[in-house]
Design a protein around this motif. Structure first.
Motif, PDB file in Angstrom:
ATOM      1  N   THR A   1      -6.580  10.940   8.470  1.00  0.00           N
ATOM      2  CA  THR A   1      -7.152  10.517   9.693  1.00  0.00           C
ATOM      3  C   THR A   1      -7.582   9.021   9.845  1.00  0.00           C
ATOM      4  O   THR A   1      -8.193   8.931  10.887  1.00  0.00           O
ATOM      5  CB  THR A   1      -8.334  11.605   9.761  1.00  0.00           C
ATOM      6  OG1 THR A   1      -9.325  11.261   8.481  1.00  0.00           O
ATOM      7  CG2 THR A   1      -8.068  13.232   9.747  1.00  0.00           C
ATOM      8  N   ARG A   2      -7.387   8.290   8.690  1.00  0.00           N
ATOM      9  CA  ARG A   2      -8.010   6.972   8.935  1.00  0.00           C
ATOM     10  C   ARG A   2      -6.359   6.132   9.117  1.00  0.00           C
ATOM     11  O   ARG A   2      -5.427   6.566   8.487  1.00  0.00           O
ATOM     12  CB  ARG A   2      -8.473   6.484   7.675  1.00  0.00           C
ATOM     13  CG  ARG A   2      -9.870   7.324   7.468  1.00  0.00           C
ATOM     14  CD  ARG A   2     -10.788   6.981   8.265  1.00  0.00           C
ATOM     15  NE  ARG A   2     -11.155   5.655   8.394  1.00  0.00           N
ATOM     16  CZ  ARG A   2     -12.373   4.892   7.705  1.00  0.00           C
ATOM     17  NH1 ARG A   2     -13.025   5.878   7.099  1.00  0.00           N
ATOM     18  NH2 ARG A   2     -12.472   3.730   8.036  1.00  0.00           N
ATOM     19  N   LEU A   3      -6.697   5.037   9.720  1.00  0.00           N
ATOM     20  CA  LEU A   3      -5.629   4.178   9.647  1.00  0.00           C
ATOM     21  C   LEU A   3      -5.179   3.654   8.444  1.00  0.00           C
ATOM     22  O   LEU A   3      -6.200   3.255   7.454  1.00  0.00           O
ATOM     23  CB  LEU A   3      -5.752   2.929  10.523  1.00  0.00           C
ATOM     24  CG  LEU A   3      -5.535   3.140  12.057  1.00  0.00           C
ATOM     25  CD1 LEU A   3      -6.205   2.120  12.994  1.00  0.00           C
ATOM     26  CD2 LEU A   3      -4.117   3.530  12.473  1.00  0.00           C
TER      27      LEU A   3
ATOM     28  N   GLU B   1       0.828  -1.054  -0.132  1.00  0.00           N
ATOM     29  CA  GLU B   1      -0.142  -0.008   0.041  1.00  0.00           C
ATOM     30  C   GLU B   1       0.837   1.314  -0.084  1.00  0.00           C
ATOM     31  O   GLU B   1       2.133   1.152   0.496  1.00  0.00           O
ATOM     32  CB  GLU B   1      -1.008  -0.099   1.288  1.00  0.00           C
ATOM     33  CG  GLU B   1      -0.295   0.213   2.640  1.00  0.00           C
ATOM     34  CD  GLU B   1      -0.940   0.074   3.689  1.00  0.00           C
ATOM     35  OE1 GLU B   1      -2.192  -0.509   3.590  1.00  0.00           O
ATOM     36  OE2 GLU B   1      -0.691   0.381   4.865  1.00  0.00           O
ATOM     37  N   PRO B   2       0.335   2.489  -0.349  1.00  0.00           N
ATOM     38  CA  PRO B   2       0.979   3.705  -0.607  1.00  0.00           C
ATOM     39  C   PRO B   2       1.409   4.020   0.928  1.00  0.00           C
ATOM     40  O   PRO B   2       0.559   3.792   1.876  1.00  0.00           O
ATOM     41  CB  PRO B   2       0.031   4.735  -1.040  1.00  0.00           C
ATOM     42  CG  PRO B   2      -0.809   3.882  -1.846  1.00  0.00           C
ATOM     43  CD  PRO B   2      -1.081   2.457  -1.083  1.00  0.00           C
ATOM     44  N   LEU B   3       2.377   4.850   1.193  1.00  0.00           N
ATOM     45  CA  LEU B   3       2.736   5.311   2.370  1.00  0.00           C
ATOM     46  C   LEU B   3       1.678   6.177   3.251  1.00  0.00           C
ATOM     47  O   LEU B   3       1.247   6.898   2.222  1.00  0.00           O
ATOM     48  CB  LEU B   3       3.899   6.064   2.606  1.00  0.00           C
ATOM     49  CG  LEU B   3       5.306   5.253   2.258  1.00  0.00           C
ATOM     50  CD1 LEU B   3       6.578   6.182   2.241  1.00  0.00           C
ATOM     51  CD2 LEU B   3       5.578   4.292   3.552  1.00  0.00           C
ATOM     52  N   PRO B   4       1.068   6.165   4.167  1.00  0.00           N
ATOM     53  CA  PRO B   4       0.228   6.988   4.544  1.00  0.00           C
ATOM     54  C   PRO B   4       0.639   8.405   4.569  1.00  0.00           C
ATOM     55  O   PRO B   4       1.836   8.800   4.814  1.00  0.00           O
ATOM     56  CB  PRO B   4      -0.252   6.867   5.816  1.00  0.00           C
ATOM     57  CG  PRO B   4       1.154   6.129   6.698  1.00  0.00           C
ATOM     58  CD  PRO B   4       1.731   5.708   5.329  1.00  0.00           C
ATOM     59  N   GLY B   5      -0.355   9.368   4.339  1.00  0.00           N
ATOM     60  CA  GLY B   5       0.028  10.848   4.177  1.00  0.00           C
ATOM     61  C   GLY B   5       0.085  11.529   5.303  1.00  0.00           C
ATOM     62  O   GLY B   5      -0.666  10.943   6.526  1.00  0.00           O
TER      63      GLY B   5
ATOM     64  N   SER C   1      -0.332   5.078  16.261  1.00  0.00           N
ATOM     65  CA  SER C   1      -1.463   4.860  17.181  1.00  0.00           C
ATOM     66  C   SER C   1      -1.465   3.544  17.764  1.00  0.00           C
ATOM     67  O   SER C   1      -2.294   3.189  18.628  1.00  0.00           O
ATOM     68  CB  SER C   1      -2.690   5.393  16.277  1.00  0.00           C
ATOM     69  OG  SER C   1      -3.082   4.084  15.209  1.00  0.00           O
ATOM     70  N   LEU C   2      -0.725   2.417  17.024  1.00  0.00           N
ATOM     71  CA  LEU C   2      -0.632   1.024  17.578  1.00  0.00           C
ATOM     72  C   LEU C   2       0.443   0.837  18.627  1.00  0.00           C
ATOM     73  O   LEU C   2       0.581  -0.424  19.199  1.00  0.00           O
ATOM     74  CB  LEU C   2      -0.529   0.196  16.380  1.00  0.00           C
ATOM     75  CG  LEU C   2      -1.732   0.275  15.553  1.00  0.00           C
ATOM     76  CD1 LEU C   2      -1.264  -1.036  14.356  1.00  0.00           C
ATOM     77  CD2 LEU C   2      -3.128   0.032  16.041  1.00  0.00           C
ATOM     78  N   SER C   3       1.457   1.563  18.847  1.00  0.00           N
ATOM     79  CA  SER C   3       2.684   1.454  19.646  1.00  0.00           C
ATOM     80  C   SER C   3       2.269   1.037  20.814  1.00  0.00           C
ATOM     81  O   SER C   3       2.790   0.060  21.234  1.00  0.00           O
ATOM     82  CB  SER C   3       3.579   2.559  19.208  1.00  0.00           C
ATOM     83  OG  SER C   3       3.234   3.621  19.838  1.00  0.00           O
ATOM     84  N   ARG C   4       1.664   1.556  21.509  1.00  0.00           N
ATOM     85  CA  ARG C   4       1.267   1.410  22.996  1.00  0.00           C
ATOM     86  C   ARG C   4       0.497   0.312  23.322  1.00  0.00           C
ATOM     87  O   ARG C   4       0.993  -0.640  23.980  1.00  0.00           O
ATOM     88  CB  ARG C   4       0.532   2.642  23.579  1.00  0.00           C
ATOM     89  CG  ARG C   4       0.212   2.372  24.954  1.00  0.00           C
ATOM     90  CD  ARG C   4      -0.287   3.726  25.650  1.00  0.00           C
ATOM     91  NE  ARG C   4      -0.665   3.582  27.040  1.00  0.00           N
ATOM     92  CZ  ARG C   4      -1.322   4.350  27.957  1.00  0.00           C
ATOM     93  NH1 ARG C   4      -1.550   5.680  27.298  1.00  0.00           N
ATOM     94  NH2 ARG C   4      -1.695   4.114  29.133  1.00  0.00           N
TER      95      ARG C   4
END
Length: 380
Positions: A163-165, A155-159, A195-198
Motif C-alpha cells: 500500500t506504500r510507494l 530495492e526489492p520489487l514492490p509486492g 500511480s505516477l504515470s499520469r
C-alpha cells in the motif's frame, strides 16, 4: 574516436544542479570527485561519451558548472568516503585531497533521506519533504536547472499487496513535484510505478531510465546481435556475478537480485527474439569491495549442428564504470529539457539495460544517440 579532453576553462555557463539519490554512496562520490578532477584538468574524461567529438557544440553544461547535492540515509561525509575509495584503489591516490573542497561543498548540500526505521510520515509527507529540499537547493544555489539522478542501492520489487510507494518512487514523485528532470540509473521502480504515470505524462518534464548498463549487460548487448546477425543458434546463456560493496549487500536479497536480473535477461530476449535457457546468479563477496567479476557461458550451434561455447570474464570497478555515464546522463537530460523534449527519452537507451523504448542492441542504440546529438545541436 578520441576519448581525451582538454582541461576545461572556468565556466561562465549557468549552473546545472545534479541531485543524487544515494548521494554518499560509492557511485555518487566518484561522480562528484570525477567531475571536479576532469574540470580542473587533473584527469582526462575517459568513459564520458559526451566529451568525445560527436558531442561538441551540443550545448551541454560544462563539467565545471555542475553543482551537486542529494539525499541519503548514510552519515559518512563525502571527503571521508572518498578517502576509503582511494584506499581501495577506486579513486587515484591523492585525488580526495586535490578535490577536497568540491567534495565538502557537495556534502554540505546532502539532506536526510528516508524513510528511516520508525518514520511515521505518510508517502505524501515524505514526497513533500524531499521536494522541499530540492526547491530549497534550486533557490539557494541559483541553478538554471536541476536533474535528479537515482544512484542508490537496488530495492526489492514492490509486492502486489503493498500500500506504500517504493522508496525510489517517493524520490521520483518529489522530482515531479519540484519540476525537475529525472534519471533512474538503478533497476528500482522509480518513475515506472503506475500511480505516477499520469502525473509524469502531464508534467511536461524529461526523464530517462532505467538501470545503468555498465558491465555484463553492456557486453551482452554487443554479443547478442552478433549471434543473431550471423544466424548462429544460441541454446543457452548463463552468467554469474561476484561483487561486494553496498550493491553486493543489497543484491544479497533475492527480491532485489530479481529486479536486477530482469534487465539482464530482457536484453537477450529483445535481441534474440526469445530468452535462451540459463540464469544469472549474483553472489555477495564483501572482500571484493567496489570491484566485481561477471562471467558468461554461451552455448550455441553452428553449421550442421556443430556445438560450440563462448565464455567471457568481465572484471571491473562498478563505481568507475558508472560515474562517467551518470555525468553524461545528467548533462544530456538537462539539455533535452532545455530543448523542450519532454517525457521518456528512448534516445538515451544506449546507457540502460531497461530503456524507454527502442532497440536493445548497443550498436543501434549508439547510432540513435549520435542522431540525438545532431538534434540537440540544431536546437541551440
Amino acid at each position: 574516436m578520441s576519448t581525451s579532453a582538454s582541461p576545461q576553462q572556468p565556466s561562465t555557463a549557468p549552473a546545472l544542479g545534479v541531485w543524487l539519490i544515494g548521494a554518499r554512496g560509492s557511485v555518487a562520490t566518484t561522480v562528484v570527485a570525477g567531475a571536479a578532477a576532469v574540470a580542473a584538468g587533473l584527469h582526462p574524461a575517459t568513459g564520458m561519451v559526451t566529451e568525445t567529438p560527436p558531442f561538441v557544440d551540443c550545448g551541454l553544461a560544462p563539467l565545471g558548472s555542475l553543482v551537486f547535492g542529494g539525499h541519503d540515509t548514510a552519515s559518512c561525509p563525502l571527503p571521508k568516503r572518498a578517502e576509503h575509495l582511494a584506499a581501495g584503489g577506486v579513486l587515484p591516490h591523492g585525488l580526495p585531497v586535490a578535490v577536497g573542497a568540491e567534495l565538502a561543498a557537495a556534502d554540505a548540500e546532502i539532506r536526510p533521506g528516508g524513510p528511516q526505521p520508525g518514520d511515521t510520515r505518510t508517502d505524501d509527507e515524505l514526497i513533500d519533504t524531499f521536494a522541499a529540499d530540492l526547491t530549497d537547493f534550486i533557490r539557494r544555489r541559483g541553478v538554471d536547472r536541476t536533474v535528479v539522478v537515482n544512484v542508490s542501492s537496488t530495492e526489492p520489487l514492490p509486492g502486489p499487496d503493498s500500500t506504500r510507494l517504493p522508496v525510489s518512487s517517493l524520490y521520483a514523485a518529489a522530482a515531479l513535484r519540484a519540476g525537475c528532470p529525472y534519471v533512474n540509473f538503478t533497476p528500482s521502480t522509480g518513475m515506472h510505478h503506475p500511480s505516477l504515470s499520469r502525473t509524469a505524462a502531464e508534467s511536461g518534464l524529461t526523464w530517462a531510465g532505467r538501470d545503468g548498463k555498465t558491465g555484463q549487460t553492456l557486453l551482452r548487448s554487443v554479443l547478442a546481435p552478433m549471434f543473431l546477425q550471423r544466424a548462429l543458434d544460441v541454446r543457452a546463456w548463463s552468467g554469474a556475478n561476484l561483487l561486494g560493496g553496498g550493491d553486493g549487500a543489497a543484491l544479497a536479497d533475492p527480491a532485489a537480485a530479481a529486479a536486477k536480473n530482469a534487465g539482464k535477461e530482457r536484453v537477450l530476449a529483445d535481441v534474440l527474439g526469445s530468452a535462451p535457457q540459463g540464469e544469472v546468479h549474483i553472489d555477495d563477496v564483501p572482500a571484493l569491495g567496489d570491484w566485481k567479476t561477471a562471467w558468461d557461458h554461451i552455448a550455441f550451434d553452428g553449421f550442421l549442428g556443430s556445438r560450440m561455447v563462448l565464455q567471457t570474464i568481465w572484471q571491473g570497478c562498478d563505481s568507475a564504470l558508472a560515474a562517467p555515464l551518470v555525468l553524461d546522463l545528467a548533462r544530456l537530460t538537462a539539455r533535452a529539457a532545455a530543448a523542450g523534449l519532454t517525457g521518456p527519452r528512448p534516445e538515451l537507451g544506449f546507457y540502460f539495460k531497461d530503456p524507454d523504448g527502442g532497440s536493445s542492441s548497443l550498436g543501434e542504440q549508439f547510432t540513435e544517440l549520435l542522431s540525438f546529438a545532431d538534434r540537440l545541436r540544431t536546437t541551440r
